[in-house]
Design a protein around this motif. Structure first.
Motif, PDB file in Angstrom:
ATOM      1  N   GLU A 431      44.227  52.617 141.105  1.00  0.00           N
ATOM      2  CA  GLU A 431      43.162  53.238 140.308  1.00  0.00           C
ATOM      3  C   GLU A 431      43.559  53.174 138.832  1.00  0.00           C
ATOM      4  N   LYS A 432      42.971  52.215 138.120  1.00  0.00           N
ATOM      5  CA  LYS A 432      43.507  51.820 136.821  1.00  0.00           C
ATOM      6  C   LYS A 432      43.224  52.808 135.698  1.00  0.00           C
ATOM      7  N   ASP A 433      42.238  53.702 135.881  1.00  0.00           N
ATOM      8  CA  ASP A 433      41.983  54.663 134.812  1.00  0.00           C
ATOM      9  C   ASP A 433      42.764  55.961 134.992  1.00  0.00           C
ATOM     10  N   VAL A 434      43.523  56.092 136.085  1.00  0.00           N
ATOM     11  CA  VAL A 434      44.286  57.318 136.322  1.00  0.00           C
ATOM     12  C   VAL A 434      45.312  57.579 135.223  1.00  0.00           C
ATOM     13  N   PRO A 435      45.974  56.550 134.648  1.00  0.00           N
ATOM     14  CA  PRO A 435      46.841  56.851 133.507  1.00  0.00           C
ATOM     15  C   PRO A 435      46.104  57.574 132.380  1.00  0.00           C
ATOM     16  N   GLY A 436      44.825  57.250 132.208  1.00  0.00           N
ATOM     17  CA  GLY A 436      44.026  57.955 131.203  1.00  0.00           C
ATOM     18  C   GLY A 436      43.782  59.401 131.579  1.00  0.00           C
ATOM     19  N   SER A 437      43.463  59.638 132.871  1.00  0.00           N
ATOM     20  CA  SER A 437      43.269  61.018 133.333  1.00  0.00           C
ATOM     21  C   SER A 437      44.560  61.822 133.196  1.00  0.00           C
ATOM     22  N   TYR A 438      45.657  61.187 133.566  1.00  0.00           N
ATOM     23  CA  TYR A 438      46.954  61.857 133.468  1.00  0.00           C
ATOM     24  C   TYR A 438      47.276  62.176 132.005  1.00  0.00           C
ATOM     25  N   ALA A 439      47.050  61.218 131.116  1.00  0.00           N
ATOM     26  CA  ALA A 439      47.294  61.460 129.694  1.00  0.00           C
ATOM     27  C   ALA A 439      46.427  62.613 129.192  1.00  0.00           C
ATOM     28  N   HIS A 440      45.207  62.683 129.712  1.00  0.00           N
ATOM     29  CA  HIS A 440      44.315  63.775 129.326  1.00  0.00           C
ATOM     30  C   HIS A 440      44.875  65.120 129.785  1.00  0.00           C
ATOM     31  N   VAL A 441      45.376  65.162 131.032  1.00  0.00           N
ATOM     32  CA  VAL A 441      46.004  66.383 131.536  1.00  0.00           C
ATOM     33  C   VAL A 441      47.182  66.787 130.645  1.00  0.00           C
ATOM     34  N   MET A 442      48.007  65.813 130.280  1.00  0.00           N
ATOM     35  CA  MET A 442      49.174  66.104 129.443  1.00  0.00           C
ATOM     36  C   MET A 442      48.752  66.602 128.055  1.00  0.00           C
ATOM     37  N   LEU A 443      47.697  66.019 127.511  1.00  0.00           N
ATOM     38  CA  LEU A 443      47.206  66.454 126.201  1.00  0.00           C
ATOM     39  C   LEU A 443      46.736  67.910 126.253  1.00  0.00           C
ATOM     40  N   LEU A 444      46.024  68.262 127.323  1.00  0.00           N
ATOM     41  CA  LEU A 444      45.564  69.648 127.465  1.00  0.00           C
ATOM     42  C   LEU A 444      46.755  70.589 127.666  1.00  0.00           C
ATOM     43  N   ALA A 445      47.774  70.120 128.386  1.00  0.00           N
ATOM     44  CA  ALA A 445      48.989  70.940 128.549  1.00  0.00           C
ATOM     45  C   ALA A 445      49.650  71.177 127.197  1.00  0.00           C
ATOM     46  N   TRP A 446      49.669  70.149 126.371  1.00  0.00           N
ATOM     47  CA  TRP A 446      50.231  70.309 125.021  1.00  0.00           C
ATOM     48  C   TRP A 446      49.398  71.298 124.193  1.00  0.00           C
ATOM     49  N   GLN A 447      48.075  71.212 124.315  1.00  0.00           N
ATOM     50  CA  GLN A 447      47.218  72.132 123.559  1.00  0.00           C
ATOM     51  C   GLN A 447      47.445  73.576 123.994  1.00  0.00           C
ATOM     52  N   LEU A 448      47.749  73.765 125.287  1.00  0.00           N
ATOM     53  CA  LEU A 448      47.994  75.117 125.796  1.00  0.00           C
ATOM     54  C   LEU A 448      49.373  75.643 125.413  1.00  0.00           C
ATOM     55  N   THR A 449      50.381  74.766 125.377  1.00  0.00           N
ATOM     56  CA  THR A 449      51.769  75.224 125.236  1.00  0.00           C
ATOM     57  C   THR A 449      52.464  74.770 123.958  1.00  0.00           C
TER      58      THR A 449
END
Length: 732
Positions: A431-449
């Motif tokens: 699933e080639k766009d999953v790295p994008g979803s994962y990066a999005h999750v990490m970005l939101l984690a950074w915004q939270l913490t």
């Protein structure tokens, strides 16, 4: 030696055109256009400044030769009339006002007798100076898939010529399809060197005699450039698509007042037993109405919770359903692996293994990240429990990413990380766009913490997307949200590569849109224009994925408010939003005629009076709702309202705008906001709930350069606005 095998209808084209003297010639910017009557076809040959040629078949005589061909000129267009023993043809060659080398040809056919047409050749053939067509070479960057836009973008590399962006206005062929009961799927494309539009043949139902039908309506842009890099390809594609979009005949956008609909939806979800299941004494939403066999899923709960949270914040009201759903989320957390899981742990014995993912601890790669995205968004809105669940699962997501080296398979076992299905199709990868979803999750984690390790994880994942261009797209909603994440990464790091990757994501989205109206069969009842497909090979559009693309594109423009992005995106994104704002309502079966809704469904049941959307809308000859009535897509109204409706308490009304806006501000006797689109297009605004007396006191103006000028009022409380610029509403 023949490089590319060809059919008989192509093998003789080069010599046929060479043997036929031009019957008309005209210059178009730096190009020369010549029209030839080659016997069974009328051709337009486009000649590049350096001499390379490509031929466009304006008309095909079927089993007959063109006997009479007349040409007459008018400003910016040429009329060609022609006839054979079988039919009459009328071709209008337009030259739209443009800085580019653009032409349009519209061909109509009127047969002399009822005809069955079992074959029709494609309409684009590359030519050579002295060689053979089959020995030319080129690269097709994109073409139509299924019912998507009738688009074709290719470069001719041998002889080295340039590129062509070709777009069929498939809407124009709907009357022919209605008459002959054929479809416009898979009609634009081909394999080199036989390219273009292949008119959908009617091998079974004859075409009526003496009736005129449009059989081609093509827009062609010629370009001397051949894009080399991925980024050049996608940026050129977006630029060319936006340019053609401005020229396309477009339907009026559908209108729908979501405010009363939202109340019906909230009531229907809350009170319809088919939407709910009980587990361990707690209520959970079913994925589909009447689907009691499938255990409760984490994604389904959050897919409704998030837009409901947004909607209730907009109304300022409380509803017990939000609390009931939220209270059930912790039950999906598995302490043994320290992560959320897909299926409710108490119900895993009910999984029937009928699909690959319907097994305990089997994870679809995108599915791990999607609930995390929604939890993070809730956490950023102040939900403490969502934050706890999100941060409690984040290290597991990182563990999985590192294990797979940031290239995810389709299915894996959550406990052992064993790969259960590596590729979407043989040779296609995972699933080639999953790295994008994962990066999005990490970005939101950074915004939270504000922990920098999350940004580092995002950057590692994004590297795996290099070289994919259009192929980043796997699932529309995830790809669209990834685009926003990449844009925000660009703003944080100032690394232009992130911005370019966001363009790759958006190119994949617009490549998978349907920029035409399927006005035949059941399609007459549904507004298809600018709908987006959930997967690159999906045969239907889907409610929930469309909702999330709508929300993601809104977010992209919000993130882009203070930076320069491709001008094409200021055209395409707002127009998607404009059409989606009204069109999405038609997924709800109460707005559809009963005859277009499938009698049998794959999952659950369909209650046709229930305000829960159908998952799937098909081509006009197929019934819709075959997959089911998706409860997890029921938040459509809840997501649309906070983005398009703006309360004006001091004026006792609501402003609705079908375009993306920013900086909505309320003064003592005024309201101002900024439209975030293009000055080349129009938006609509409605003033809802205002008294008749108040409407007479309201003035609407839009800023042009340094002055405000009155806005065109289409009817009481309904205005047409230019797609960009400041708008001011005042009372007097």
């Amino acid at each position: 030696m023949m490089i590319n095998p060809v059919t008989p209808w192509t093998a003789t084209v080069q010599s046929d055109i060479s043997d036929a003297m031009p019957i008309f010639e005209i210059d178009l910017k730096a190009y020369k256009l010549k029209i030839h009557n080659a016997g069974d076809s009328i051709w337009l040959v486009a000649i590049w400044p350096k001499g390379a040629k490509i031929a466009f078949r304006l008309a095909f005589g079927m089993n007959s030769r063109f006997e009479k061909v007349t040409i007459s000129e008018a400003p910016d267009e040429i009329l060609i009339t022609a006839s054979t023993r079988l039919a009459y043809y009328r071709i209008i060659l337009f030259f739209p006002e443009s800085k580019r080398a653009v032409f349009r040809y519209t061909t109509t056919l009127r047969t002399k007798l009822p005809l069955l047409i079992p074959f029709w050749p494609r309409d684009i053939i590359p030519l050579t100076q002295n060689g053979k067509t089959e020995n030319t070479a080129g690269k097709v960057h994109t073409k139509q898939v299924g019912s998507r836009s009738g688009q074709l973008y290719f470069s001719m590399t041998k002889p080295k010529a340039g590129s062509v962006f070709y777009f069929q206005n498939l809407t124009a062929m709907s009357p022919y399809c209605q008459e002959t009961q054929v479809s416009l799927r898979e009609t634009v494309g081909g394999e080199w060197p036989e390219l273009g539009f292949q008119f959908p043949v009617n091998a079974e139902k004859p075409l009526s005699a003496n009736e005129e039908y449009i059989i081609s309506d093509a827009f062609v842009q010629l370009d001397e450039n051949i894009p080399e890099s991925d980024n050049e390809v996608v940026e050129s594609y977006l630029d060319l698509l936006a340019s053609v979009y401005l020229l396309l005949p477009k339907p009026e956008p559908s209108q729908h007042n979501w405010l009363p609909t939202a109340k019906k939806i909230l009531d229907n979800i809350s009170n319809n037993k088919g939407c709910w299941t009980q587990t361990d004494g707690s209520p959970y939403l079913n994925a589909y109405v009447g689907d009691y066999k499938t255990p409760a899923e984490i994604m389904v709960q959050l897919a409704v919770i998030l837009p409901l949270h947004e909607y209730l914040a907009w109304t300022g009201e409380h509803h017990p359903m939000l609390e009931e759903l939220s209270d059930g989320l912790p039950s999906f957390y598995d302490k043994s692996i320290r992560s959320l899981v897909r299926w409710h742990p108490s119900l895993t014995e009910d999984l029937d293994h009928s699909e690959e993912q319907k097994s305990e601890m089997v994870m679809d790669s995108w599915y791990l990240h999607h609930p995390l995205l929604n939890l993070a968004r809730l956490a950023l809105r102040g939900d403490k429990m969502a934050k706890e669940l999100f941060l409690g699962s984040i290290d597991y997501a990182i563990k999985v990413a590192r294990h797979f080296n940031y290239k995810w398979p389709v299915f894996y076992k959550m406990t052992t990380l064993e790969v259960l299905k590596a590729e979407t199709a043989p040779g296609e990868g995972g699933e080639k766009d999953v790295p994008g979803s994962y990066a999005h999750v990490m970005l939101l984690a950074w915004q939270l913490t504000k922990e920098k390790r999350f940004l580092l994880e995002a950057s590692r994942a994004i590297k795996s997307l290099d070289g994919l261009a259009f192929d980043i797209f796997y699932q529309a909603n995830n790809t669209a949200f990834a685009a926003s994440a990449f844009l925000e990464m660009y703003k944080i790091t100032e690394d232009i590569h992130y911005l370019e990757l966001s363009y790759c994501c958006l190119a994949g989205i617009f490549e998978n849109c349907q920029l035409w109206e399927c006005s035949y069969g059941y399609g007459k009842n549904f507004p298809y224009f600018f709908s987006v497909f959930p997967l690159k090979d999906a045969p239907y559009t889907a409610a929930y994925e469309e909702l999330e693309v709508f929300a993601a594109l809104h977010h992209y423009l919000e993130a882009a408010a203070d930076i320069t992005i491709l001008p094409a995106l200021r055209i395409l994104i707002p127009e998607f939003i404009k059409y989606a704002t009204g069109r999405l309502a038609y997924y709800y079966p109460p707005l559809l005629p009963e005859e277009m809704i499938a009698e049998n469904t794959k999952t659950g049941e369909i209650q046709k009076d229930l305000w829960i959307p159908l998952e799937d809308i098909h081509d006009g000859w197929e019934k819709s709702g075959e997959v089911g009535q998706e409860v997890y897509g029921a938040g459509l109204a809840f997501a649309v309202i906070p983005r398009q409706y703006f309360k004006v308490g001091n004026l006792s009304g609501t402003v609705f705008i079908n375009y993306p806006i920013s900086n909505f501000r309320i003064g003592k006797n005024s309201v101002t906001f900024r439209l975030e689109g293009s000055a080349l297009l129009k938006a609509h605004m409605s003033l809802l709930g205002f008294s008749k007396e108040m409407l007479t006191k309201i003035t609407v103006e839009q800023k042009v350069k340094s002055s405000y000028i009155p806005v065109n009022k289409l009817s009481s409380g309904f205005y047409e606005l230019t797609g960009t610029g400041l708008v001011r509403i005042t009372t007097h």
